[in-house]
Design a protein around this motif. Structure first.
Motif, mmCIF file in Angstrom:
data_model
loop_
_atom_site.group_PDB
_atom_site.id
_atom_site.type_symbol
_atom_site.label_atom_id
_atom_site.label_comp_id
_atom_site.label_asym_id
_atom_site.label_seq_id
_atom_site.Cartn_x
_atom_site.Cartn_y
_atom_site.Cartn_z
ATOM 1 N N GLY A 26 35.132 40.901 35.240
ATOM 2 C CA GLY A 26 34.333 41.632 36.217
ATOM 3 C C GLY A 26 33.666 42.859 35.630
ATOM 4 O O GLY A 26 33.969 43.297 34.511
ATOM 5 N N ASP A 27 32.735 43.424 36.397
ATOM 6 C CA ASP A 27 32.009 44.632 36.004
ATOM 7 C C ASP A 27 32.440 45.751 36.949
ATOM 8 O O ASP A 27 32.204 45.676 38.165
ATOM 9 N N TYR A 28 33.094 46.792 36.406
ATOM 10 C CA TYR A 28 33.680 47.832 37.242
ATOM 11 C C TYR A 28 33.153 49.210 36.830
ATOM 12 O O TYR A 28 32.804 49.439 35.668
ATOM 13 N N ASP A 29 33.135 50.127 37.795
ATOM 14 C CA ASP A 29 32.704 51.496 37.505
ATOM 15 C C ASP A 29 33.716 52.198 36.609
ATOM 16 O O ASP A 29 33.346 52.934 35.688
ATOM 17 N N SER B 188 42.173 37.341 39.038
ATOM 18 C CA SER B 188 41.745 38.156 40.175
ATOM 19 C C SER B 188 40.447 37.609 40.749
ATOM 20 O O SER B 188 39.766 36.786 40.126
ATOM 21 N N SER B 189 40.121 38.067 41.951
ATOM 22 C CA SER B 189 38.823 37.786 42.580
ATOM 23 C C SER B 189 38.463 36.301 42.534
ATOM 24 O O SER B 189 37.368 35.921 42.121
ATOM 25 N N SER C 143 44.156 40.772 43.651
ATOM 26 C CA SER C 143 43.162 41.830 43.876
ATOM 27 C C SER C 143 42.468 42.204 42.580
ATOM 28 O O SER C 143 43.052 42.126 41.492
ATOM 29 N N SER C 144 41.222 42.628 42.686
ATOM 30 C CA SER C 144 40.496 43.093 41.506
ATOM 31 C C SER C 144 41.009 44.474 41.106
ATOM 32 O O SER C 144 41.583 45.194 41.940
ATOM 33 N N PRO C 145 40.831 44.871 39.858
ATOM 34 C CA PRO C 145 41.393 46.146 39.384
ATOM 35 C C PRO C 145 40.933 47.370 40.161
ATOM 36 O O PRO C 145 41.687 48.337 40.271
#
Length: 362
Positions: A206-209, A235-236, A155-157
């Protein structure tokens, strides 16, 4: 002896504990505890057990032989110490604690009170892992030279499969899932010879909020028996859960998704004809593994007995083995040492994901 058991935490992960303890003929499920009393009452109605909102009330009112801790990792140490002080053996969801200091504190406290504590490492009891361990223990692979693990599709963070508490971890939900590949590799390779033998590499792709530290990781370590190990976790991405164990006599390939184990013992210097023959042999072995799994699934649909359930469900298998150990006063089937090394590997990844503090040049 029937092991009188309760579960603390009525969230997502607790359902497999509740159902597993309820079905196990060696255990007697008596209570559920959760700070959200309405959630505890819902689970209690389903299993006809007593709900509690406070662990102290649970420990005071119920004479327990075993407690399953299924709460957020940040609460494991204080809850665990309260149960140990009451003399109740523990099965704690992974990871047992956030840090090495915490698990060492828990271990020392358990030893002081002579109370057994074990982590939930259910995938050690997967059919493929058990089959691989039997081959290794029987010496069929010869000397183990290396272990390679590939674990992709985590899973992604920024997902919250286990609750929003995972966002307090440097790797978020990605990190929450990492203990599974880590303890699986350790179960086949053995423990690192020292902390200094561990090296790691992490990336945030990845790019996360929210601010996370990493969503891809790689570890290397050398074990006490000079086994060279390499673990890659992403992940992903498309899911591949595979382990290669390289021996001096034979090697094996575990597909942890399909639950198959293939043995490789051919000679690299084969003629074209023999290579083709070997390819057929490997394909036949692969199909045999799939057919064996299909039979297991068919048995599960036809038989609802506990023995069949433990062959299919690794959680149930660990619950059963642990209940047996408690009945006999034997050692837990999964030790805290396994969890300590799992957390050490996690801490190495956290360290690698933290940029070093640079001292300004005068």
């Amino acid at each position: 002896m029937t092991v009188k058991t309760a579960v603390i935490g009525a969230g997502t992960v607790s359902e497999v504990h509740l159902s597993g303890v309820a079905e196990n003929p060696r255990t007697d499920l008596v209570a559920i505890c959760d700070l959200d009393f309405e959630r505890a009452r819902q689970a209690a109605r389903q299993y006809d057990i007593t709900p509690y909102a406070d662990i102290d009330d649970l420990l005071e009112q119920e004479s327990l032989d075993w407690l399953h801790v299924c709460t957020s990792v940040q609460s494991h140490l204080p809850l665990g110490k309260r149960a140990i002080e009451a003399g109740v053996p523990l099965l704690i969801e992974k990871p047992v604690t956030e840090t090495i200091e915490e698990i060492e504190e828990l271990e020392a406290f358990a030893a002081e009170h002579d109370v057994p504590v074990s982590p939930v490492h259910q995938h050690v009891f997967d059919p493929s892992m058990r089959a691989a361990r039997r081959l290794i223990d029987a010496g069929e692979l010869g000397q183990i030279r290396g272990v390679d693990l590939i674990y992709t599709g985590l899973s992604s963070p920024d997902e919250a499969n286990r609750g929003t508490w995972v966002f307090d971890l440097p790797g978020g939900e990605f990190e929450e899932g990492l203990p599974h590949p880590l303890y699986s590799a350790l179960a086949l390779s053995g423990y690192p010879e020292s902390e200094d033998s561990i090296s790691s590499l992490t990336r945030l792709i990845g790019d996360y909020d929210d601010e996370f530290a990493y969503d891809a990781a790689q570890l290397q370590y050398v074990t006490e028996d000079d086994v060279l190990c390499n673990l890659k976790m992403l992940s992903s991405s498309k899911p591949r859960h595979e382990i290669y164990v390289h021996g001096s006599e034979k090697s094996i390939h575990l597909d942890l998704i399909l639950q198959t184990v293939q043995t490789v013992d051919d000679d690299y210097h084969l003629s074209s004809f023999k290579k083709g023959k070997e390819a057929v042999t490997r394909s036949a072995s692969y199909l045999s593994g799939l057919l064996s799994n299909a039979k297991l699934v068919a048995d599960g649909q036809l038989n609802d007995d506990w023995e069949t359930a433990t062959r299919m469900n690794p959680h149930y298998a660990q619950f059963d083995r642990t209940a047996r150990a408690l009945e006999r006063g034997a050692e837990m089937p999964v030790s805290l040492e396994s969890s300590k090394w799992t957390i050490r590997l996690l801490e190495e990844l956290r360290r690698a994901s933290t940029p070093p503090v640079r001292t300004p040049t005068p």
